[in-house]
Design a protein around this motif. Sequence first.
Motif, PDB file in Angstrom:
ATOM      1  N   PHE A 109      36.251  47.135  37.258  1.00 15.49           N
ATOM      2  CA  PHE A 109      35.435  48.322  36.972  1.00 15.49           C
ATOM      3  C   PHE A 109      36.275  49.510  36.531  1.00 15.49           C
ATOM      4  O   PHE A 109      35.757  50.457  35.922  1.00 15.49           O
ATOM      5  CB  PHE A 109      34.593  48.697  38.191  1.00 15.49           C
ATOM      6  N   LYS A 110      37.582  49.484  36.822  1.00 16.85           N
ATOM      7  CA  LYS A 110      38.454  50.592  36.434  1.00 16.85           C
ATOM      8  C   LYS A 110      38.680  50.659  34.921  1.00 16.85           C
ATOM      9  O   LYS A 110      39.212  51.650  34.411  1.00 16.85           O
ATOM     10  CB  LYS A 110      39.800  50.482  37.147  1.00 16.85           C
ATOM     11  N   VAL A 111      38.257  49.625  34.204  1.00 16.57           N
ATOM     12  CA  VAL A 111      38.306  49.682  32.740  1.00 16.57           C
ATOM     13  C   VAL A 111      37.457  50.857  32.250  1.00 16.57           C
ATOM     14  O   VAL A 111      37.810  51.530  31.281  1.00 16.57           O
ATOM     15  CB  VAL A 111      37.804  48.360  32.127  1.00 16.57           C
ATOM     16  N   SER A 112      36.361  51.125  32.938  1.00 13.07           N
ATOM     17  CA  SER A 112      35.484  52.239  32.552  1.00 13.07           C
ATOM     18  C   SER A 112      36.181  53.581  32.689  1.00 13.07           C
ATOM     19  O   SER A 112      35.771  54.568  32.063  1.00 13.07           O
ATOM     20  CB  SER A 112      34.210  52.226  33.407  1.00 13.07           C
ATOM     21  N   ALA A 113      37.247  53.645  33.503  1.00 10.14           N
ATOM     22  CA  ALA A 113      38.030  54.870  33.675  1.00 10.14           C
ATOM     23  C   ALA A 113      39.276  54.862  32.790  1.00 10.14           C
ATOM     24  O   ALA A 113      40.122  55.755  32.916  1.00 10.14           O
ATOM     25  CB  ALA A 113      38.427  55.035  35.133  1.00 10.14           C
ATOM     26  N   GLY A 114      39.406  53.863  31.919  1.00 13.54           N
ATOM     27  CA  GLY A 114      40.502  53.851  30.950  1.00 13.54           C
ATOM     28  C   GLY A 114      41.686  52.983  31.293  1.00 13.54           C
ATOM     29  O   GLY A 114      42.655  52.933  30.534  1.00 13.54           O
ATOM     30  N   TYR A 115      41.656  52.270  32.408  1.00 15.43           N
ATOM     31  CA  TYR A 115      42.793  51.438  32.812  1.00 15.43           C
ATOM     32  C   TYR A 115      42.766  50.080  32.102  1.00 15.43           C
ATOM     33  O   TYR A 115      41.698  49.456  31.990  1.00 15.43           O
ATOM     34  CB  TYR A 115      42.792  51.187  34.316  1.00 15.43           C
ATOM     35  N   ALA A 116      43.923  49.611  31.658  1.00 11.02           N
ATOM     36  CA  ALA A 116      44.096  48.207  31.289  1.00 11.02           C
ATOM     37  C   ALA A 116      44.392  47.469  32.582  1.00 11.02           C
ATOM     38  O   ALA A 116      45.296  47.857  33.336  1.00 11.02           O
ATOM     39  CB  ALA A 116      45.247  48.042  30.310  1.00 11.02           C
ATOM     40  N   THR A 117      43.618  46.432  32.884  1.00  8.48           N
ATOM     41  CA  THR A 117      43.736  45.817  34.196  1.00  8.48           C
ATOM     42  C   THR A 117      43.732  44.298  34.106  1.00  8.48           C
ATOM     43  O   THR A 117      43.090  43.715  33.229  1.00  8.48           O
ATOM     44  CB  THR A 117      42.603  46.313  35.130  1.00  8.48           C
ATOM     45  N   VAL A 118      44.453  43.655  35.030  1.00  5.08           N
ATOM     46  CA  VAL A 118      44.614  42.203  34.973  1.00  5.08           C
ATOM     47  C   VAL A 118      44.531  41.595  36.361  1.00  5.08           C
ATOM     48  O   VAL A 118      44.836  42.251  37.372  1.00  5.08           O
ATOM     49  CB  VAL A 118      45.972  41.834  34.322  1.00  5.08           C
ATOM     50  N   GLY A 119      44.101  40.342  36.415  1.00  6.13           N
ATOM     51  CA  GLY A 119      44.107  39.550  37.635  1.00  6.13           C
ATOM     52  C   GLY A 119      44.481  38.126  37.298  1.00  6.13           C
ATOM     53  O   GLY A 119      44.370  37.699  36.144  1.00  6.13           O
TER      54      GLY A 119
END
Length: 508
Positions: A109-119
């Motif tokens: 959900f942090k993509v909506s705040a501009g973060y590139a994120t991975v798991g």
Amino acid sequence: MKKAILFLLLMLIVLAPLGLTAQIGQTKNCIPCDQLKDLRIPDVTILEAKALQNDTIEGQIITVPFCRVLGRISKGINFELLLPDQWNERFLMSGGGGFVGSIQNSFRFKVSAGYATVGTDAGHQGSGILANWALDNMERQLDFGKLAIHLTAAVSKFIIHSYYCSDPAYSYFMGCSRGGGQAMMEAQQYSDDFEGIVAGAPAFGWPAIGAKFIQNSQKNYPDPANLKTPVITKDNLRLLQEQTLMKCDTLDGIKDHIINDPQACKFDFSSLPLCPDGQTSAGCFTAKQLEAIKTVYEPVKENQEIIYPGYPIGAENEEGSWDVWIAGNAPNMGIPSLHFMFSTEMFKYLVFNDTTWDYSKYDFSNFHKETKYASAYLDATSTEYTEFKKHNGKMIMYHGWNDPALSAFSTIQYYQEVEQKDKDVRSSIRLFLLPGVLHCAGGPGPDETDWLTLIRDWVENNKAPERVIMSKKENGKVVMTRPVFPFPKMAVYSGKGDKNQEQNFIEK
């Protein structure tokens, strides 16, 4: 380690002709989302690259346009990287839980705040409570133990640069439980992967944790042929918590069903009501039940050397506490306790590679010798953070005082060992203990705060966390706030004002 070195060497060989090594920051031609599938990365396959306007992934809502990349490193390290169209130049990686086994990312959900994120799935597919995937498979064992997070971070950063024509300004890792142990492994072994790390309730000494779980299970499930009838009952937990609260709840000056400092609670187990021989009752404990309960609070030892400490007193009867983790008497469990599940799976498949291994006969007398191999790739127990500090790394550790999975005493002991080596440890690593909080969250105590903002402020603005405000919500509404301070400091009630408001607590 050899696998990681080989991977990095291959990456340099392949990337050099593309002008993406020493001059990587000067690249002009960014790659559109749908063309990321054609990236040439050693030992990496991009399975899917798709531009989306919004999406809901694993229940997490993303409200902005982004690029979803699915990939595989080597034979089985699967990952999902999400790249927002409007990037804030921050990279955020999520840790996994249990034995992982699926791509896990708590921060989609942090993509909506501009973060590139991975798991990542940590190198295998399967249930988070089963470890049969590891049987006689050194590659999967090493991927799970110490390589999957590092390799996923390295690959993600390359893809990020290819997509944005820019490296992350800052990189962050956040995880709890297994993810907390992954966080510590990164800080210890791969110190330049992330500038900011949050390690919650960390599982950092795996065989030692498993040993304690086995000790508890031997008393709670003494007969391996009968795993449906644990010794400790739900009535035991209700009565036990009533008695511990009666003794220790008000030691901090307020009655709130929270034992603020379990170390100060000196509980006399002989005061618990003992059932007459041969009888059982909701209002008393049998000798067998009392023995199983006392074992939980005691350390497990190899001869006279402590392998893993016991558990702090408090919150025994809370939902998601002993009922699930230790006693195994929660409604509709369908399996023995999680202590039983994790320890037997760990020792069968990660320690001994023996499917016939019997927990009920293990005596811990050769524990360190027998677990040396497993500890070599699973444990993040080093107290050396010199390189992490050289990279200006910052790490926040936190642990719920009443965690029924991983003892807060273990994390405290570890932090004290780090402090013995580095008296200035608080300039880079701080520990926060959360009264009344269970494993990662839950329990009667306040369990929520914005750890990401706190670690960002420390890394980017040199604003170290001093007074962290925790909150507890019920039905979406905040019903309690309390401060926590860097260990060994704690919050105490000032004696005035609403006990549910943080401003009425001071540092001690």
